[in-house]
Structures are given as structure tokens and as C-alpha cells.
Motif scaffolding. Structure first.
Motif, mmCIF file in Angstrom:
data_model
loop_
_atom_site.group_PDB
_atom_site.id
_atom_site.type_symbol
_atom_site.label_atom_id
_atom_site.label_comp_id
_atom_site.label_asym_id
_atom_site.label_seq_id
_atom_site.Cartn_x
_atom_site.Cartn_y
_atom_site.Cartn_z
ATOM 1 N N ASP A 1 0.802 -1.216 0.000
ATOM 2 C CA ASP A 1 0.000 0.000 0.000
ATOM 3 C C ASP A 1 0.838 1.270 0.000
ATOM 4 O O ASP A 1 0.307 2.354 0.058
ATOM 5 N N HIS A 2 2.152 1.133 -0.036
ATOM 6 C CA HIS A 2 3.025 2.300 0.056
ATOM 7 C C HIS A 2 3.355 2.819 -1.337
ATOM 8 O O HIS A 2 3.640 2.063 -2.248
ATOM 9 N N ASP A 3 3.322 4.127 -1.465
ATOM 10 C CA ASP A 3 3.714 4.744 -2.721
ATOM 11 C C ASP A 3 5.222 4.737 -2.845
ATOM 12 O O ASP A 3 5.950 4.786 -1.856
ATOM 13 N N ASP A 4 5.697 4.687 -4.060
ATOM 14 C CA ASP A 4 7.138 4.722 -4.293
ATOM 15 C C ASP A 4 7.685 6.143 -4.327
ATOM 16 O O ASP A 4 8.880 6.343 -4.484
ATOM 17 N N GLU A 5 6.800 7.124 -4.189
ATOM 18 C CA GLU A 5 7.239 8.511 -4.195
ATOM 19 C C GLU A 5 7.937 8.843 -2.890
ATOM 20 O O GLU A 5 7.515 8.428 -1.824
ATOM 21 N N SER A 6 9.014 9.602 -2.987
ATOM 22 C CA SER A 6 9.710 9.999 -1.756
ATOM 23 C C SER A 6 9.116 11.308 -1.246
ATOM 24 O O SER A 6 8.783 12.197 -2.017
ATOM 25 N N ASN A 7 8.988 11.408 0.056
ATOM 26 C CA ASN A 7 8.451 12.607 0.685
ATOM 27 C C ASN A 7 9.614 13.322 1.362
ATOM 28 O O ASN A 7 10.109 12.883 2.382
ATOM 29 N N GLU A 8 10.050 14.416 0.778
ATOM 30 C CA GLU A 8 11.213 15.136 1.290
ATOM 31 C C GLU A 8 10.927 15.889 2.577
ATOM 32 O O GLU A 8 11.829 16.336 3.253
ATOM 33 N N GLY A 9 9.664 16.040 2.949
ATOM 34 C CA GLY A 9 9.321 16.804 4.134
ATOM 35 C C GLY A 9 9.565 16.070 5.430
ATOM 36 O O GLY A 9 9.688 16.673 6.480
ATOM 37 N N ARG A 10 9.676 14.749 5.397
ATOM 38 C CA ARG A 10 9.815 13.990 6.635
ATOM 39 C C ARG A 10 10.861 12.897 6.450
ATOM 40 O O ARG A 10 10.806 12.120 5.511
ATOM 41 N N THR A 11 11.810 12.839 7.353
ATOM 42 C CA THR A 11 12.792 11.758 7.347
ATOM 43 C C THR A 11 12.835 11.140 8.728
ATOM 44 O O THR A 11 12.679 11.823 9.739
ATOM 45 N N THR A 12 13.044 9.840 8.788
ATOM 46 C CA THR A 12 13.101 9.154 10.075
ATOM 47 C C THR A 12 14.390 8.363 10.239
ATOM 48 O O THR A 12 14.531 7.598 11.170
ATOM 49 N N PRO B 1 17.994 7.363 11.361
ATOM 50 C CA PRO B 1 18.812 7.782 12.506
ATOM 51 C C PRO B 1 20.088 8.501 12.089
ATOM 52 O O PRO B 1 20.745 9.109 12.910
ATOM 53 N N GLN B 2 20.429 8.453 10.811
ATOM 54 C CA GLN B 2 21.629 9.132 10.341
ATOM 55 C C GLN B 2 21.376 10.595 10.005
ATOM 56 O O GLN B 2 22.275 11.283 9.552
ATOM 57 N N SER B 3 20.158 11.067 10.214
ATOM 58 C CA SER B 3 19.839 12.455 9.914
ATOM 59 C C SER B 3 20.651 13.390 10.813
ATOM 60 O O SER B 3 20.951 13.062 11.959
ATOM 61 N N ASP B 4 20.983 14.540 10.292
ATOM 62 C CA ASP B 4 21.729 15.526 11.067
ATOM 63 C C ASP B 4 20.835 16.127 12.149
ATOM 64 O O ASP B 4 19.660 16.378 11.920
ATOM 65 N N TYR B 5 21.406 16.350 13.318
ATOM 66 C CA TYR B 5 20.698 16.989 14.417
ATOM 67 C C TYR B 5 21.360 18.329 14.709
ATOM 68 O O TYR B 5 22.582 18.432 14.692
ATOM 69 N N SER B 6 20.540 19.324 15.008
ATOM 70 C CA SER B 6 21.111 20.617 15.381
ATOM 71 C C SER B 6 21.519 20.557 16.854
ATOM 72 O O SER B 6 21.088 19.681 17.606
ATOM 73 N N MET B 7 22.350 21.478 17.263
ATOM 74 C CA MET B 7 22.783 21.516 18.662
ATOM 75 C C MET B 7 21.603 21.790 19.580
ATOM 76 O O MET B 7 21.561 21.319 20.715
ATOM 77 N N ARG B 8 20.608 22.524 19.097
ATOM 78 C CA ARG B 8 19.404 22.796 19.896
ATOM 79 C C ARG B 8 18.664 21.492 20.179
ATOM 80 O O ARG B 8 18.219 21.254 21.303
#
Length: 50
Positions: free
Chosen positions: A6-17, A19-26
Motif C-alpha cells: 500500500d506504500h507509494d514509491d514517491e519519496s516525501n522530502e518533508g519527513r525523514t526518520t 537515525p543518520q539524519s543531522d541533528y542541530s545543537m538545539r
């Protein structure tokens, strides 16, 4: 059995999950404060009651 994909193959750039995503110091600071509060509640309250 049918393949229930049921999942679309389109990527959604608005949300990433990832764990390698960059985190800000805040975000790191907020996470540290939340962790310290959690540890204080977990260990501090039982030590005060005992």
C-alpha cells in the motif's frame, strides 16, 4: 496470497526518520535536558522517599 503493497514509491522530502539524519545543537540540548529530567524522576524520587 496477494501482495499488499500500500506504500507509494514517491519519496516525501518533508519527513525523514533515518537515525543518520543531522541533528542541530538545539535538538541535542533538548534531548539531553529531557534525559536528565527522566533520570532525576527515575532515581531522584525513590531516593527521596527511601
Amino acid at each position: 496470497m496477494a501482495d499488499h503493497d500500500d506504500h507509494d514509491d514517491e519519496s516525501n522530502e518533508g519527513r525523514t526518520t533515518a537515525p543518520q539524519s543531522d541533528y542541530s545543537m538545539r535538538e541535542v540540548a533538548i534531548g539531553t535536558v529531557v534525559a536528565l529530567i527522566g533520570l532525576g524522576v527515575t532515581f531522584g524520587i525513590p531516593l527521596l522517599v527511601a
